[in-house]
Design an enzyme around this catalytic site. Structure first.
Site, PDB file in Angstrom:
ATOM      1  N   LYS A  57      38.068  35.362  42.650  1.00 39.84           N
ATOM      2  CA  LYS A  57      37.615  34.600  41.487  1.00 39.84           C
ATOM      3  C   LYS A  57      38.542  33.415  41.283  1.00 39.84           C
ATOM      4  O   LYS A  57      39.749  33.600  41.153  1.00 39.84           O
ATOM      5  CB  LYS A  57      37.624  35.509  40.254  1.00 39.84           C
ATOM      6  CG  LYS A  57      37.029  34.884  39.025  1.00 39.84           C
ATOM      7  CD  LYS A  57      38.095  34.472  38.043  1.00 39.84           C
ATOM      8  CE  LYS A  57      37.853  33.062  37.592  1.00 39.84           C
ATOM      9  NZ  LYS A  57      38.935  32.536  36.771  1.00 39.84           N
TER      10      LYS A  57
ATOM     11  N   HIS B 198      43.040  38.289  35.730  1.00 40.73           N
ATOM     12  CA  HIS B 198      43.064  37.066  34.915  1.00 40.73           C
ATOM     13  C   HIS B 198      44.082  37.182  33.778  1.00 40.73           C
ATOM     14  O   HIS B 198      44.378  36.194  33.125  1.00 40.73           O
ATOM     15  CB  HIS B 198      41.665  36.807  34.345  1.00 40.73           C
ATOM     16  CG  HIS B 198      41.044  38.036  33.743  1.00 40.73           C
ATOM     17  ND1 HIS B 198      41.478  38.575  32.565  1.00 40.73           N
ATOM     18  CD2 HIS B 198      40.052  38.848  34.191  1.00 40.73           C
ATOM     19  CE1 HIS B 198      40.766  39.668  32.293  1.00 40.73           C
ATOM     20  NE2 HIS B 198      39.901  39.855  33.261  1.00 40.73           N
TER      21      HIS B 198
ATOM     22  N   ASN C  30      32.957  50.839  38.822  1.00 39.01           N
ATOM     23  CA  ASN C  30      33.899  51.603  37.987  1.00 39.01           C
ATOM     24  C   ASN C  30      33.570  53.091  37.923  1.00 39.01           C
ATOM     25  O   ASN C  30      33.920  53.759  36.951  1.00 39.01           O
ATOM     26  CB  ASN C  30      33.957  51.020  36.563  1.00 39.01           C
ATOM     27  CG  ASN C  30      34.465  49.595  36.545  1.00 39.01           C
ATOM     28  OD1 ASN C  30      35.604  49.332  36.941  1.00 39.01           O
ATOM     29  ND2 ASN C  30      33.626  48.655  36.120  1.00 39.01           N
TER      30      ASN C  30
ATOM     31  N   TYR D  18      28.952  38.788  31.462  1.00 41.87           N
ATOM     32  CA  TYR D  18      29.754  37.563  31.584  1.00 41.87           C
ATOM     33  C   TYR D  18      29.144  36.374  30.839  1.00 41.87           C
ATOM     34  O   TYR D  18      29.779  35.333  30.727  1.00 41.87           O
ATOM     35  CB  TYR D  18      29.942  37.163  33.060  1.00 41.87           C
ATOM     36  CG  TYR D  18      30.551  38.234  33.937  1.00 41.87           C
ATOM     37  CD1 TYR D  18      31.134  39.380  33.393  1.00 41.87           C
ATOM     38  CD2 TYR D  18      30.538  38.111  35.328  1.00 41.87           C
ATOM     39  CE1 TYR D  18      31.673  40.361  34.210  1.00 41.87           C
ATOM     40  CE2 TYR D  18      31.085  39.092  36.139  1.00 41.87           C
ATOM     41  CZ  TYR D  18      31.645  40.220  35.584  1.00 41.87           C
ATOM     42  OH  TYR D  18      32.175  41.182  36.396  1.00 41.87           O
TER      43      TYR D  18
ATOM     44  N   ARG E 283      41.815  26.126  45.280  1.00 40.68           N
ATOM     45  CA  ARG E 283      41.947  27.557  45.584  1.00 40.68           C
ATOM     46  C   ARG E 283      40.640  28.145  46.102  1.00 40.68           C
ATOM     47  O   ARG E 283      40.653  29.043  46.943  1.00 40.68           O
ATOM     48  CB  ARG E 283      42.462  28.318  44.354  1.00 40.68           C
ATOM     49  CG  ARG E 283      43.930  28.008  44.072  1.00 40.68           C
ATOM     50  CD  ARG E 283      44.563  29.037  43.146  1.00 40.68           C
ATOM     51  NE  ARG E 283      44.084  28.886  41.771  1.00 40.68           N
ATOM     52  CZ  ARG E 283      44.702  28.154  40.841  1.00 40.68           C
ATOM     53  NH1 ARG E 283      45.822  27.517  41.147  1.00 40.68           N
ATOM     54  NH2 ARG E 283      44.203  28.076  39.621  1.00 40.68           N
TER      55      ARG E 283
ATOM     56  N   GLY F  13      33.338  37.636  48.651  1.00 43.86           N
ATOM     57  CA  GLY F  13      32.469  37.228  47.553  1.00 43.86           C
ATOM     58  C   GLY F  13      33.190  36.327  46.573  1.00 43.86           C
ATOM     59  O   GLY F  13      34.422  36.340  46.479  1.00 43.86           O
TER      60      GLY F  13
END
EC number: 1.1.1.-
Length: 323
Positions: free
Chosen positions: A270, A222, A167, A55, A276, A20
């Site tokens: 991501k 990140h 989570n 987001y 990339r 994904g």
């Protein structure tokens, strides 16, 4: 099915691509960057796109998906799109409106997957991170089984093809699975998972219940302040991953992604960097040996980059349990 679009069958009969594209970006990245990145991802071959109300980018991600449908690159049914219910909408009466709001932002008729983003409930309202005058989070008390029933109704209404969680620990998954009158099991549990936190026990539990584990922060993280400890080790600089990358003539990132696929984990990658994004699709072009896999298993050191400890306190905070 060509290797680029390998899928796993979910417990409700739908199929989810095993690789994904994650769309989250730190706050300083302009939101409209998500348009270009998502278009590039679809052009590179990604068919599974992961976002969330939190987001703040769904209108841009939706725009990118719709433009790739309009130009004939993909059809809507080729795309597997995930959104997530934020913590301020856990009360059952707010679940469907929250999903409808995401759909309105996306300009899509349905999402392929809708997840409860995090098991701690926050005060309802417009504020994503509601705080009192002292900067303390304002929590809410909601029975997640009631939230789940509202999620089931979203599936029945056709607004979400599949429903799952994110989570959640084992205890929280069991609470849903053991709920009287359960109509649909969660199809997946999306959690932080990488060689430093390989989630072996949670993965085994999920497999035993036919729940797919989906890995976020699969390449480490990140490293965004204030969320991530700036002193935590950088996963992609790990000597074992670097040695395996050299051996296979691949990048450490590809080794980390391949590791997850071979253990039956759906993995999110991501990146907003064109090179990339293309590179990450090459995860289907090689295989790790069982020795390679063992070496990576040996890196597990229970390092969680995203502790989300501002949510600690309420009993539903998921990371106090062993798994």
């Amino acid at each position: 099915m060509d290797s680029k679009h390998q899928c796993v069958k979910l417990n409700d009969g739908h199929f989810m691509p095993v690789l994904g594209f994650g769309t989250y970006a730190p706050a300083e990245v302009p939101k409209n960057k998500a348009i270009e990145a998502t278009k590039l991802a679809i052009e590179a071959g990604f068919r599974h796109i992961d976002s969330a109300h939190l987001y703040n980018n769904e209108e841009y991600v939706g725009l990118a998906i719709r433009s790739k449908i309009a130009d004939g690159t993909v059809k809507r049914e080729d795309i597997f799109y995930t959104s997530k219910l934020w913590c301020n909408s856990h009360r059952p009466e707010f679940v469907r409106p929250a999903l409808e709001r995401s759909l309105k932002n996306l300009q899509l008729d349905y999402v392929d997957l809708y997840l409860i983003h995090f098991p701690v409930s926050l005060k309802p309202g417009e504020e994503l991170i509601p705080k009192d005058e002292n900067g303390k989070l304002l929590f809410d008390t909601v029975d997640l089984c009631a939230t789940w029933e509202a999620m089931e109704k979203c599936k029945d209404a056709g607004l979400a093809k599949s429903i799952g969680v994110s989570n959640f620990n084992r205890r929280q998954l069991e609470m849903i699975l053991n709920k009287p009158g359960l109509k649909y099991k969660p199809v997946c549990n999306q959690v932080e998972c990488h060689p430093y936190l390989n989630q072996r026990k949670l993965l085994d539990f999920c497999k035993s219940k036919d729940i797919v584990l989906v890995a976020y922060s699969a390449l480490g993280s990140h490293r965004e302040k204030p969320w991530v400890d700036q002193n935590s080790p950088v996963l992609l600089e790990d000597p074992v991953l670097c040695a395996l990358a050299k051996k296979h003539k691949r990048t450490p990132a590809l080794i980390a992604l391949r590791y997850q696929l071979q253990r039956g984990v759906v993995v999110l990658a991501k990146s907003y960097n064109e090179q990339r994004i293309r590179e990450n699709m090459k995860v289907f072009e090689f295989q790790l040996t069982s020795e390679d896999m063992k070496a990576i298993d040996g890196l597990d050191r229970n390092i969680r980059y995203l502790t989300l400890d501002i949510f600690a306190g309420p009993p539903n905070y998921p990371f106090s349990d062993e798994y």
